[in-house]
Design a protein around this motif. Sequence first.
Motif, mmCIF file in Angstrom:
data_model
loop_
_atom_site.group_PDB
_atom_site.id
_atom_site.type_symbol
_atom_site.label_atom_id
_atom_site.label_comp_id
_atom_site.label_asym_id
_atom_site.label_seq_id
_atom_site.Cartn_x
_atom_site.Cartn_y
_atom_site.Cartn_z
ATOM 1 N N PHE A 206 92.012 18.590 23.654
ATOM 2 C CA PHE A 206 92.252 20.842 24.153
ATOM 3 C C PHE A 206 92.988 21.265 23.188
ATOM 4 O O PHE A 206 93.666 20.741 22.394
ATOM 5 N N ASP A 207 92.717 22.360 23.064
ATOM 6 C CA ASP A 207 93.266 23.226 22.199
ATOM 7 C C ASP A 207 94.828 23.023 21.982
ATOM 8 O O ASP A 207 95.092 22.959 20.831
ATOM 9 N N GLU A 208 95.469 23.218 23.179
ATOM 10 C CA GLU A 208 96.921 22.704 23.182
ATOM 11 C C GLU A 208 97.334 21.384 22.502
ATOM 12 O O GLU A 208 98.601 21.571 21.964
ATOM 13 N N THR A 209 96.313 20.378 22.673
ATOM 14 C CA THR A 209 97.403 19.390 22.118
ATOM 15 C C THR A 209 96.861 19.793 20.574
ATOM 16 O O THR A 209 98.166 19.278 19.507
ATOM 17 N N THR A 210 95.183 19.734 20.198
ATOM 18 C CA THR A 210 95.190 20.715 18.801
ATOM 19 C C THR A 210 96.837 21.163 17.904
ATOM 20 O O THR A 210 96.895 21.063 16.706
ATOM 21 N N ARG A 211 97.324 22.534 18.861
ATOM 22 C CA ARG A 211 97.684 23.070 18.542
ATOM 23 C C ARG A 211 99.751 22.818 18.063
ATOM 24 O O ARG A 211 99.273 22.965 16.624
ATOM 25 N N TYR A 212 99.542 21.424 19.341
ATOM 26 C CA TYR A 212 100.555 20.802 18.524
ATOM 27 C C TYR A 212 100.908 20.014 17.108
ATOM 28 O O TYR A 212 101.632 20.461 17.149
ATOM 29 N N VAL A 213 99.449 19.198 17.735
ATOM 30 C CA VAL A 213 100.056 17.465 16.789
ATOM 31 C C VAL A 213 99.180 19.094 15.414
ATOM 32 O O VAL A 213 100.107 18.771 13.854
ATOM 33 N N ASN A 214 98.552 20.287 15.091
ATOM 34 C CA ASN A 214 98.576 20.896 13.744
ATOM 35 C C ASN A 214 100.080 21.351 13.418
ATOM 36 O O ASN A 214 100.380 21.605 11.930
ATOM 37 N N ASP A 215 101.244 21.471 14.498
ATOM 38 C CA ASP A 215 102.412 21.909 13.867
ATOM 39 C C ASP A 215 102.866 20.771 13.611
ATOM 40 O O ASP A 215 104.375 20.545 12.412
ATOM 41 N N LEU A 216 102.736 19.047 14.191
ATOM 42 C CA LEU A 216 103.369 18.604 13.649
ATOM 43 C C LEU A 216 103.957 18.110 12.495
ATOM 44 O O LEU A 216 104.652 17.939 11.247
ATOM 45 N N ILE A 217 102.064 18.408 11.935
ATOM 46 C CA ILE A 217 101.409 18.044 10.654
ATOM 47 C C ILE A 217 102.314 18.693 9.786
ATOM 48 O O ILE A 217 102.799 18.572 8.700
ATOM 49 N N LEU A 218 102.274 20.191 9.925
ATOM 50 C CA LEU A 218 102.562 21.215 8.975
ATOM 51 C C LEU A 218 104.196 20.971 8.485
ATOM 52 O O LEU A 218 104.942 21.663 7.553
ATOM 53 N N GLY A 219 104.893 20.072 9.423
ATOM 54 C CA GLY A 219 105.986 19.670 8.748
ATOM 55 C C GLY A 219 107.649 20.724 8.946
ATOM 56 O O GLY A 219 107.078 22.097 9.576
ATOM 57 N N GLU A 220 108.560 21.099 7.609
ATOM 58 C CA GLU A 220 109.159 21.746 7.751
ATOM 59 C C GLU A 220 108.769 22.814 7.051
ATOM 60 O O GLU A 220 109.008 24.187 7.545
ATOM 61 N N GLU A 221 107.020 23.059 6.595
ATOM 62 C CA GLU A 221 106.605 24.416 6.344
ATOM 63 C C GLU A 221 105.945 24.806 8.001
ATOM 64 O O GLU A 221 105.529 26.078 6.930
ATOM 65 N N GLY A 222 106.026 24.209 8.522
ATOM 66 C CA GLY A 222 105.619 24.527 9.591
ATOM 67 C C GLY A 222 106.061 25.695 10.532
ATOM 68 O O GLY A 222 107.532 25.988 10.228
ATOM 69 N N PRO A 223 106.551 25.988 11.822
ATOM 70 C CA PRO A 223 106.935 26.298 13.432
ATOM 71 C C PRO A 223 108.461 25.876 13.578
ATOM 72 O O PRO A 223 108.665 26.239 13.769
ATOM 73 N N LEU A 224 107.948 24.391 13.613
ATOM 74 C CA LEU A 224 109.249 23.282 14.092
ATOM 75 C C LEU A 224 110.245 23.416 12.720
ATOM 76 O O LEU A 224 110.938 22.512 13.637
ATOM 77 N N GLY A 225 109.835 23.107 12.187
ATOM 78 C CA GLY A 225 110.888 23.723 10.838
ATOM 79 C C GLY A 225 111.372 22.072 10.804
ATOM 80 O O GLY A 225 112.694 21.747 10.082
ATOM 81 N N LYS A 226 110.797 20.987 10.936
ATOM 82 C CA LYS A 226 111.841 19.496 10.317
ATOM 83 C C LYS A 226 110.189 18.457 9.962
ATOM 84 O O LYS A 226 108.755 18.910 10.339
ATOM 85 N N ARG A 227 109.716 18.045 8.761
ATOM 86 C CA ARG A 227 109.246 16.773 8.888
ATOM 87 C C ARG A 227 108.487 15.513 9.750
ATOM 88 O O ARG A 227 109.824 14.906 10.231
ATOM 89 N N TYR A 228 107.484 15.472 10.277
ATOM 90 C CA TYR A 228 107.652 14.313 11.037
ATOM 91 C C TYR A 228 106.252 13.088 10.138
ATOM 92 O O TYR A 228 105.604 13.265 9.432
ATOM 93 N N ASN A 229 107.024 11.787 11.047
ATOM 94 C CA ASN A 229 105.971 10.935 10.830
ATOM 95 C C ASN A 229 104.663 10.192 11.393
ATOM 96 O O ASN A 229 105.555 10.446 12.637
ATOM 97 N N MET A 230 103.700 9.259 11.753
ATOM 98 C CA MET A 230 103.191 9.299 12.329
ATOM 99 C C MET A 230 102.811 7.691 12.266
ATOM 100 O O MET A 230 103.102 6.900 11.050
ATOM 101 N N ARG A 231 102.977 6.873 13.611
ATOM 102 C CA ARG A 231 102.603 5.731 13.862
ATOM 103 C C ARG A 231 101.691 5.844 15.100
ATOM 104 O O ARG A 231 102.127 5.862 15.869
ATOM 105 N N TRP A 232 101.070 4.597 15.196
ATOM 106 C CA TRP A 232 100.145 4.137 16.223
ATOM 107 C C TRP A 232 99.818 2.420 15.999
ATOM 108 O O TRP A 232 99.224 2.455 15.518
#
Length: 323
Positions: A206-232
């Motif tokens: 759903f849109d909310e999840t997509t927007r949040y994960v997109n912002d995580l991936i944008l890292g320090e260049e996005g609104p969250l302002g920090k770089r994230y790593n992913m694990r699954w």
Amino acid sequence: MKRLIPTLKADGVSIEFIMLIRTILAASKEIAFRVSQGELSGILGSTLDENIQGETQKKLDVLSNQLIKDILLGDDQVRAIASEEEDDVVAGTPGAPYIVAFDPLDGSSNIDINGQIGTIFTILPARDDVADDSPLQFQQPGKNQVCAGYVLYGPATMLVLTTGGPTRCYTLDLTHGGYLLTQPEMNVPQDTQEFAINMANSRFWFDETTRYVNDLILGEEGPLGKRYNMRWNAAMVGDIHRVLTRGGIFMYPGDSRDPKKPAKLRLLYEANPMAMLLENAGAKAYAGKQRILDIQPDDLHQRVPVLMGSANEVDVCLSYYSE
Ligand code: F6P
């Protein structure tokens, strides 16, 4: 290093309750031994059956379920059990004080690749107002849990347990066969730069999840302002163990993949026990906007969306859902 029983005694846990926890752990040691033997124990691969959830059963799923079921039904503290692998509630000792629910083998797809797998369990007070084998026994919100835990079968076998107080971590000592206290109080860092989600589902989000994960991936260049790593890990026990150990956010959101199955993880066997373990370690656990432990279940095998982990990151994620 302190052993399990003195630790529980010091926490004020009654002897009867300690014996019940020991019963579950006896089964976990048997499973841990079989897992450590891998191919040699003859438990890898699938059976020809499907479980209640329509998933192919692995031999280890079936064996673990049988082991835990048999041992719990022989315990006079247990009024009823519910398992992810069983269609219905199974009655135990009439008048006994507790009911136990469990996922005998979480992360089954990791069995054949020698990856992390685990057993998740929860203990609730038995209800006197409904029949012993009624599904209503288990229709209690997660905040009623008196104990939650998991055993992670990884390079080391670890037990993570709470009886209402702190979430504690024990390691199975193979030299004497007991669980030793290795982390007396798990504390999940409030902030994190690590997220866990199955990205392959992104087109169904759903849109909310997509927007949040997109912002995580944008890292320090996005609104969250920090770089994230992913694990699954593809095993909730493994992912939650990492979150408990070093922080992170774990998500299995609702999606549109299968309208008959709007969420994947089970409330009773997975979301509730993990939510209690995380909250007692200072983290947060939500299903959409609702606190998981407040959900009033209406089905034994109910599934819920899951969003849990480092408190500040969960708040950030929740802000996307309330926009
Ligand atoms: O519910 C079982 C489970 O294996 C969880 O332990 C895990 O988080 C999830 O399913 C993995 O799902 P997927 O197959 O989407 O990776």
